[in-house]
Design an enzyme around this catalytic site. Structure first.
Site, mmCIF file in Angstrom:
data_model
loop_
_atom_site.group_PDB
_atom_site.id
_atom_site.type_symbol
_atom_site.label_atom_id
_atom_site.label_comp_id
_atom_site.label_asym_id
_atom_site.label_seq_id
_atom_site.Cartn_x
_atom_site.Cartn_y
_atom_site.Cartn_z
ATOM 1 N N PRO B 144 5.601 3.545 -7.791
ATOM 2 C CA PRO B 144 5.242 2.239 -8.331
ATOM 3 C C PRO B 144 3.746 1.996 -8.158
ATOM 4 O O PRO B 144 3.151 2.385 -7.154
ATOM 5 C CB PRO B 144 6.044 1.252 -7.471
ATOM 6 N N GLY B 146 0.824 -1.136 -8.673
ATOM 7 C CA GLY B 146 0.562 -2.539 -8.969
ATOM 8 C C GLY B 146 -0.882 -2.736 -9.336
ATOM 9 O O GLY B 146 -1.312 -2.480 -10.454
ATOM 10 N N GLY B 147 -1.708 -3.126 -8.343
ATOM 11 C CA GLY B 147 -3.119 -3.374 -8.625
ATOM 12 C C GLY B 147 -4.013 -2.209 -8.246
ATOM 13 O O GLY B 147 -5.204 -2.196 -8.552
ATOM 14 N N ASP B 213 -7.972 -10.782 0.451
ATOM 15 C CA ASP B 213 -9.330 -10.492 -0.012
ATOM 16 C C ASP B 213 -9.328 -9.729 -1.336
ATOM 17 O O ASP B 213 -10.292 -9.756 -2.084
ATOM 18 C CB ASP B 213 -10.085 -9.669 1.046
ATOM 19 N N PHE B 217 -7.499 -8.299 -7.826
ATOM 20 C CA PHE B 217 -6.907 -7.105 -8.427
ATOM 21 C C PHE B 217 -5.507 -6.783 -7.929
ATOM 22 O O PHE B 217 -4.760 -6.100 -8.610
ATOM 23 C CB PHE B 217 -7.820 -5.891 -8.193
ATOM 24 N N GLY B 282 12.072 1.422 -3.888
ATOM 25 C CA GLY B 282 12.309 0.946 -5.237
ATOM 26 C C GLY B 282 11.111 0.179 -5.770
ATOM 27 O O GLY B 282 10.044 0.188 -5.148
ATOM 28 N N VAL B 284 9.728 -3.543 -6.861
ATOM 29 C CA VAL B 284 9.920 -4.984 -6.826
ATOM 30 C C VAL B 284 9.612 -5.498 -8.232
ATOM 31 O O VAL B 284 8.542 -5.201 -8.786
ATOM 32 C CB VAL B 284 8.974 -5.639 -5.799
ATOM 33 N N ARG B 425 -20.080 -1.169 -0.958
ATOM 34 C CA ARG B 425 -19.812 0.196 -0.554
ATOM 35 C C ARG B 425 -20.251 1.161 -1.652
ATOM 36 O O ARG B 425 -20.793 2.225 -1.386
ATOM 37 C CB ARG B 425 -18.331 0.402 -0.259
ATOM 38 N N TYR B 488 -10.877 -7.161 12.201
ATOM 39 C CA TYR B 488 -11.340 -6.246 11.153
ATOM 40 C C TYR B 488 -12.539 -5.477 11.659
ATOM 41 O O TYR B 488 -13.462 -6.069 12.195
ATOM 42 C CB TYR B 488 -11.817 -7.082 9.970
#
Lengths: 680, 568
Positions: B144, B146-147, B213, B217, B282, B284, B425, B488
């Site tokens: 799968p 997504g972004g 953050d 996207f 699976g 979503v 970056r 972080y």
């Protein structure tokens, strides 16, 4: 890796720059020195923190609050009472470092040191590295402990070279000395009771105090990992409690790293030599008091040669513990709560403590006297007292031994080469320096006999023997300064001698057996037995004494002299241990009270020496007696229990007999069952 | 969108002909502006130089992409469903990676490893059901997508996978299906990306308040699959608090609950098998989530503390009093300086970075050591009155820890930084500087220790590994909880002189993670495990825990159709 700490195996001291710090003192004003501007670069992460703040932080710590509650619940007293008690303990313990006092100490020490010593040699490279390290991480100074002179010498050097003054862990008796106690306290000493045992509150205060010092890095911490002053000038098996306290902030992630600085202090001649020998013979030690110290001031009239202070390469706890400690074990319980150290932690602390002692040994500097003492002790005592040892023989042998010692990697302080005095002069002046032990008359060297006041004559044979024993034990102490160089090859030499085998695996087994039996006597790093064996083989091969093949170790013709010297070096220890083993086996009782045991063993040894059955006076040393008891406990053949007044020891005679039989070569060695290191 | 870097193609940092840093495009507040101090900071921090460039390969060389391994039977049946698909090289490469340093670095060098053999674009839940059925039937591996913002190597195709790999791109499933104003929930297709979801809800006067953050996207499905966390979780909660109902298509069928009750006690919550499953069980497809009326008022703020220790103590106190604003973040000294370097030019007067910094602290914060001070950024949200009241409460607490209010502007810039840092970056990589961020969560009493030790470890490891320049090793506390915080770490270094910089980078990051774990930190707060952190899963969740997860996988997906090999 056995050799990770042996990066400087170099013989002699030619490559290192040792500087005599007294030279400057002899040239310029001591007052000026004492009043110099003192501006050290402290640890970069340290917060400025007064001594009062430090104590407050300790008392208000989560840990102490928790322990106080726990103790209150156990004893039925109120939390306030417990906290009050904690406060009292801390007051008794805590240092109160003040620069004024350091200046005063500095001034006094300049005077005293110049009187006592012809030179105090310090390796500048080590000092420079220390100066760097101190800014990076909290630093722990770990000197060996051979004399009371150790106590402030580090601080004195730090003061002279603008390095932050350490807090020094000291035994509580020193605090009790009038004036001196207070002066030491103000010089940065903090005081720890002896035999803390199971005093929970005391442990808590002490560990929180130490932990806070390390964690905040407000000052370098100085402590003796051996726990106490060595009575025999031989390294003492390290104590683990303090070592653990010091390392815990790293384990718990409270600091990024901790730097350990091994420091080896070596003396040509030790101030307390005679006191120590008498103490070992059971003539009680004077209580540390200021008057006693003043009485001892005649000691100050004599010459003690020079002192070497060797600052070792800084060692990173993080680096050392890599792969040995899983720090995640502290994740699930708050770090402020008491937590029993895991087996892993205990093993690591023990390993590291022993390693530190080994590094101290490697860094220590020995003079010709340590070698001469080895040789003198190998002559029968009667020869030394009656007819004397020919000077020529002694010097020839000493030169031979010097070569061997250098082969084995000793740091030898023996000025030689161009522009230096010839070797014989060096040895002559060495013997002259040790007039308290030997004297040289008409080409022969004699053991000094104590002057006995005329009215006490005639003296009994026992008294005469004790007086000889005192001098022999002094000599033995100086010999001990060189033992760490010879002990591994000496164990192999002994194994060869007793087993009469050439099979490498049999030799290894016997070597390990000896190492197990004597590991309270000499410092071995736990778990390193095969490395030790390899090292012994390597060194003996190097000096041409043996040939080593895949399966066999054979003695070369030229090696007999070396091997018999080495084997004779250990003989006094073996003889002494066997006297005690036999006492324990042959005695009808098998439960011994500590004091009675020590007296009985000494009497037995006295008897045997007088009857000529036993040749070593070292069997009289209480240090040896105690070591045997500890060793037997470690080997699970004796169990210690606390009776009403003192400790009692229950002996498994069959097991002791077995050890004795193996040691005599009657039966082959079996794996001894050893319990892990003593508790923290 | 860029194929070998972060974000929009029109947006990037560059040094213009005058040597000044500039942020191109029109999308952000900083866009189109000159950032005068950045060059000085960049050169000073990394020892980088404008003369030494390490440019990326300009276009993808399709020749470097392996031809697809296609499963003909699958392809045939898929074609008959009418669901769009592609096996174009660019489409496949684009979906073969997330944004880990090694992934982007390889792309810049024009190197392409194992990529999906084809991409499918389902349009709705039923399409996904069909795709999964066909995949099971023909033994095809599904990943799968997504972004594509994963930073755990989660999208990387396992090199050992020999079956045809199909990337299931959910981007066409991006509708809000309904809004339930009575219960304040919205039912949304899982492919929707964060900013679209917020924009569409805003049109009806609502929001989810979930703002990771990456929200420009990253997708809703991705959030669920990785247990995402949003900047404003103090008001709105993390993804697990926001989700009311989830539908996931697995090889065994569709898993979902039968009702929308706000809390139910029916054994272990099956949502927790779904959340954090990282695409191993699976796809979503649809999520019902909480929505809130849009806040009446928003206010940024910032506080400067004399040192990081005081700052952490303040955050801890705020957490203790449970009065955290929508967001509160504490940057360490290095990040504070970094933030300053990103100040855009306001007048034509040029002031150097150091001058500006000096001016800032001398005029406002006398007595603060510029090399120790640190700053907390704040975001308040809610009714105007309440916000002002709340703001006072927080500033009062800050004052107790020596904190001084430092204005809205500094606060707002802090949050803006979050969105542009990923673009930075890419700038660094043009000049031999590589870097990455990683996160953890840790109990309060360990926060200071972990920050110090991990930063020191990074510096130490860089030295050991032969990095010639001092690295940037910095951290911030980004979330507060009752019992701990999220921390972080940012880490970057100049790799000139290293033959294999990515390997060095990976070794250092690995050491840093070891250090985090040794200091009581978690394996991840919200990035997830993926393949990057798999090696520590067992010690993290225990043997039994691994067994539990494994047995769920074995039941749900015995043929390992969802074969991205994340997590386990």
């Amino acid at each position: 890796m056995s050799n990770t700490y042996r990066d400087s195996c170099g013989a002699g001291l030619e490559n290192e720059e040792f500087v005599d710090i007294l030279e400057e003192r002899r040239r310029s004003s001591d007052l000026g020195h004492a009043l110099r501007t003192f501006s050290p670069h402290p640890y970069k992460g340290a917060e400025s923190c007064s001594n009062a703040d430090l104590n407050k932080a300790v008392l208000e710590s989560q840990y102490l609050r928790y322990i106080a509650k726990e103790i209150a619940a156990e004893t039925g007293s109120s939390v306030e009472e417990v906290r009050e008690e904690a406060c009292g303990i801390l007051e008794e313990m805590s240092q109160n470092l003040q620069l004024k006092c350091i200046r005063l100490m500095g001034f006094t020490m300049s005077k005293v040191l110049k009187r006592l010593y012809s030179g105090i040699f310090v390796n500048m490279e080590g000092l420079n590295m220390l100066q760097q390290s101190i800014q990076e991480h909290p630093v722990i100074l770990m000197p060996n402990h051979r004399s009371y002179m150790d106590f402030l010498i580090i601080s004195y050097i730090m003061f002279t070279y603008d390095i932050p003054m350490p807090f020094i862990a000291a035994g509580i008796p020193l605090a009790g000395m009038k004036l001196v106690g207070e002066v030491l306290r103000r010089s940065g000493a903090f005081f720890i009771r002896r035999a803390i045992g199971s005093d929970k509150l005391y442990w808590a205060v002490l560990s929180e105090y130490v932990r806070t010092i390390v964690k905040t890095g407000i000052a370098p911490l100085e402590f003796y990992v051996e726990g106490l002053r060595s009575r025999t000038l031989k390294s003492v098996m390290p104590k683990l409690g303090m070592m653990h306290m010091v390392m815990e902030p790293f384990f718990k992630g409270e600091v990024y790293d901790i730097t350990l600085i091994p420091i080896s202090i070596s003396y040509d001649r030790v101030l307390e030599e005679s006191l120590l020998a008498h103490e070992l013979l059971g003539i009680p030690k004077l209580k540390e008091s200021t008057t006693a110290l003043l009485k001892a001031s005649k000691v100050l009239q004599e010459d003690y040669g020079s002192m070497h202070v060797n600052f070792g390469r800084p060692m990173s706890v993080r680096h050392l513990c890599e792969g040995k400690i899983n720090r995640c074990q502290y994740n699930l319980v708050p770090r402020d709560l008491p937590q029993k150290p895991s087996a892993e932690v205990q093993a690591c602390v023990s390993w590291l403590a022993n390693l530190m002692v080994r590094v101290q040994e490697e860094g220590s500097v020995m003079g010709p006297w340590a070698l001469m003492a080895c040789l003198l002790l190998q002559a029968p005592t009667i020869v030394l007292t009656e007819e004397g040892l020919p000077w020529q023989e002694l010097t020839d042998k000493t030169l031979w031994l010097r070569k061997l010692a250098l082969d084995f990697g000793a740091r030898l302080n023996w000025p030689s080469g161009q522009g230096q005095a010839p070797d014989t002069d060096v040895m002559s002046s060495t013997v002259a320096l040790h007039g308290s032990v030997v004297n040289r008359k008409s080409g022969r060297v004699f053991l000094v006999q104590e002057e006995v006041p005329a009215r006490n004559r005639p003296i009994s044979p026992e008294e005469e023997m004790i007086s000889t024993a005192a001098v022999v034990l002094m000599l033995a102490s100086y010999r001990n300064m060189s033992l760490h160089i010879f002990v591994r090859p000496a164990l192999l030499a002994t194994a060869l001698h007793i087993t009469k085998t050439t099979q490498k695996d049999e030799l290894l087994a016997f070597f390990c057996f000896l190492r197990d039996v004597f590991s309270n006597e000499f410092i071995f790093i736990p778990g390193n037995s095969s490395q030790d064996f390899e090292e012994a083989c390597f060194l003996l091969k190097k000096c041409g004494a043996i040939h080593v093949s895949e399966q066999e170790v054979t003695v070369s013709d030229a090696g007999l002299e070396v091997l018999s010297f080495l084997q004779a070096l250990l003989q006094p220890f073996i003889d002494s241990y066997q006297v005690i083993f036999r006492y324990l086996c042959e005695n009808e009782v098998h439960v011994h009270a500590e004091k009675q045991f020590l007296t009985a063993v000494r009497n037995l040894a006295t008897e045997l020496i007088l009857s000529g059955e036993l040749h070593t006076y070292e069997a009289l040393s209480s240090d040896t007696h105690k070591n045997v008891l500890s060793a037997l406990q470690r080997l699970d053949t004796v169990t210690k229990s606390r009776a009403s007044e003192q400790n009692e020891y229950t002996v498994n005679k069959a097991a002791v007999r077995r050890i004795d039989d193996i040691l005599s070569g009657k039966i082959p060695p079996q794996m001894l069952h050893t319990t892990p290191e003593a508790k923290l | 969108m860029k194929w070998n870097g972060w974000g929009y193609s029109d947006t990037k940092f560059l040094f213009n002909k005058k040597g000044q840093a500039e942020f191109t495009g029109k999308r952000y507040r900083l866009s189109g502006m000159i950032i005068p101090a950045l060059k000085e900071w960049f050169e000073g921090t990394f020892g980088a130089s404008m003369q030494h460039k390490s440019p990326a390969a300009p276009v993808l060389n399709s020749g470097a992409v392996q031809p697809p391994t296609l499963n003909e039977a699958f392809l045939e049946e898929l074609t008959s469903t009418g669901i769009p698909f592609s096996h174009d090289a660019e489409d496949r490469v684009y979906r073969a990676h997330g944004h880990c340093l090694h992934e982007i670095f390889a792309l810049r060098e024009g190197k392409v490893g194992r990529v999906p053999d084809m991409v499918v674009w389902p349009n709705c839940h039923d399409d996904v059901v069909k795709i999964v059925e066909l995949a099971c039937k023909h033994d095809v591996c599904l990943i799968p997508y997504g972004g594509g913002t994963s930073v755990s190597s989660g999208l990387e195709c396992p090199t050992e996978e020999t079956r045809c790999i199909v990337s299931v791109d959910t981007s066409q499933m991006n509708r809000i299906l309904w809004i339930d104003e009575k219960n304040l929930t919205a039912h949304v297709e899982a492919g929707i990306v964060g900013q679209d979801l917020e924009r569409l809800l805003n049109e009806s006067g609502y929001c989810t308040g979930h703002e990771p953050d990456s929200m420009e996207f990253s997708s809703l499905g991705g959030w669920v699959a990785t247990r995402a966390s949003g900047m404003k979780k103090n008001i709105y909660g993390n993804i697990e608090d926001l989700v009311v109902h989830v539908k996931m298509v697995t090889p065994q069928g569709v898993i979902e609950k039968s009702c929308r009750g706000p809390r139910i006690s029916t054994g272990p919550d099956i949502h927790h098998f779904i959340m954090g499953s990282e695409g191993t069980l699976g796809v979503v497809t649809e999520v019902t989530m909480k929505i809130r009326p849009m806040p009446e008022y928003q206010k940024y703020g910032s506080v400067v503390f004399p040192n990081f220790e005081q700052g952490v103590a303040c955050l801890r106190e705020v957490a203790k009093q449970r009065c955290a604003p929508a967001s509160i973040r504490l940057m360490d000294n290095e990040q504070f300086k970094f933030g300053h370097a990103l100040k855009p030019q306001v007048s034509s007067m040029f002031t150097s970075f150091l001058d500006g910094l000096k001016k800032f602290y001398v005029t406002k914060f006398k007595g603060f050591d510029p090399d120790r001070l640190c700053v907390a950024t704040l975001l308040f949200e809610g009714g105007r009155e309440k916000v002002l009241q709340h703001e006072k409460q927080v500033y009062d607490i800050a004052a107790k820890f020596g904190g001084l209010a430092a204005g809205e502007d500094n606060g707002q810039r802090g949050y803006m930084l979050t969105f542009v840092i990923a673009y930075l970056r890419d700038l660094g990589m043009e000049y031999y500087v590589i870097g990455e961020s990683f996160e953890t969560s840790v109990p309060w009493d360990r926060v200071l220790d972990i920050c110090r030790n991990v930063k020191a470890r990074i510096i130490g490891e860089c030295k050991n590994k032969g990095v010639q320049f001092q690295p940037l090793s910095t951290c911030r506390v980004t979330q507060t909880y009752d019992t701990g915080a999220c921390v972080y770490f940012y880490f970057a270094f100049n790799y000139r002189g290293l033959s294999d910089p990515v390997h060095v980078y990976e070794q250092v990051e690995r050491a840093a993670r070891e250090e985090i774990l040794a200091n009581g930190g978690s394996l991840s707060h919200h990035h997830g495990v993926g393949k990057l952190r798999k090696e520590w899963m067992r010690e993290t969740v225990s043997n039994v825990g691994m067994g539990m997860l494994q047995s769920v996988k074995d039941y749900v997906d015995p043929k390992n159709i969802f074969g991205n090999r994340n997590l386990l």
